[in-house]
Write a protein that holds these residues in place. Structure first.
Motif: not given
Length: 145
Positions: A38-39, A42, A45-46
Motif C-alpha cells: 500500500k505504501q 501511494q 501513484t502520487s
C-alpha cells in the motif's frame, strides 16, 4: 486567498510516472506485506504511476506478470515472501521476458540476496523502511536502464 492559478510556474514539472507520450508507467507490486504494498502504491501513484496489480507472493506475481505482459513497465519485487521468494520469481520473469524491469525491495541485512538479484537481471533495489525520495529515484533510474 491565492490559488494555484495565481502561481502557475511554481513546482511545475511533469510527474515522474508519466512517459514522454503522456501515458502512465504501469507498475506491478509484489509484496507479502499489505502495508508495504500500500505504501509503495501511494508513493508511486502520487507521481502519476499506474498500479496495474498487486500480488502477495512470488508465484502470484509471476502469474500476474505473464497475464498482464506486455502491459507492465515495472515490477517491484519483495525478496522474502511465502510460496515463492522474490529471487525465484525474478529468475522466472526474466526467463519469460528478458527486457523486464524489476526493482527488488529488501529489508536491511539482505545484501547478498540483493547482489544475487542484480546479477540475475534486477534493474535496481529499494531498502525498507521505504523512503519516498529513494523509491522514486530508483524506480525512475530503473525505467531508464
Amino acid at each position: 486567498m491565492k490559488t494555484k492559478q495565481d502561481f502557475p510556474t511554481i513546482n511545475e514539472r511533469p510527474p515522474e510516472g508519466t512517459k514522454a507520450d503522456g501515458t502512465k508507467y504501469r507498475v506491478l507490486i509484489v509484496d507479502d506485506s499489505m502495508f508495504v504494498a500500500k505504501q509503495l502504491g501511494q508513493i508511486l501513484t502520487s507521481e502519476g504511476y499506474e498500479i496495474v496489480a498487486t500480488a502477495a507472493d512470488g508465484k502470484e506475481g509471476l502469474d500476474k506478470y505473464k497475464e498482464l505482459c506486455p502491459n507492465v513497465d515495472m515490477v517491484t519485487m519483495d525478496i522474502t515472501m511465502p510460496k515463492m521468494d522474490g529471487i525465484t520469481a525474478l529468475e522466472q520473469i526474466m526467463e519469460f521476458d528478458k527486457n523486464a524491469h524489476v526493482v527488488m525491495v529488501s529489508a536491511l541485512g539482505k545484501e547478498e540476496l540483493v547482489k544475487k538479484s542484480l546479477l540475475l537481471g534486477a534493474k535496481n533495489y529499494i531498502i525498507k523502511p521505504l523512503d519516498r525520495k529513494k523509491v522514486l529515484e530508483r524506480i525512475a533510474a530503473a525505467l531508464k536502464s
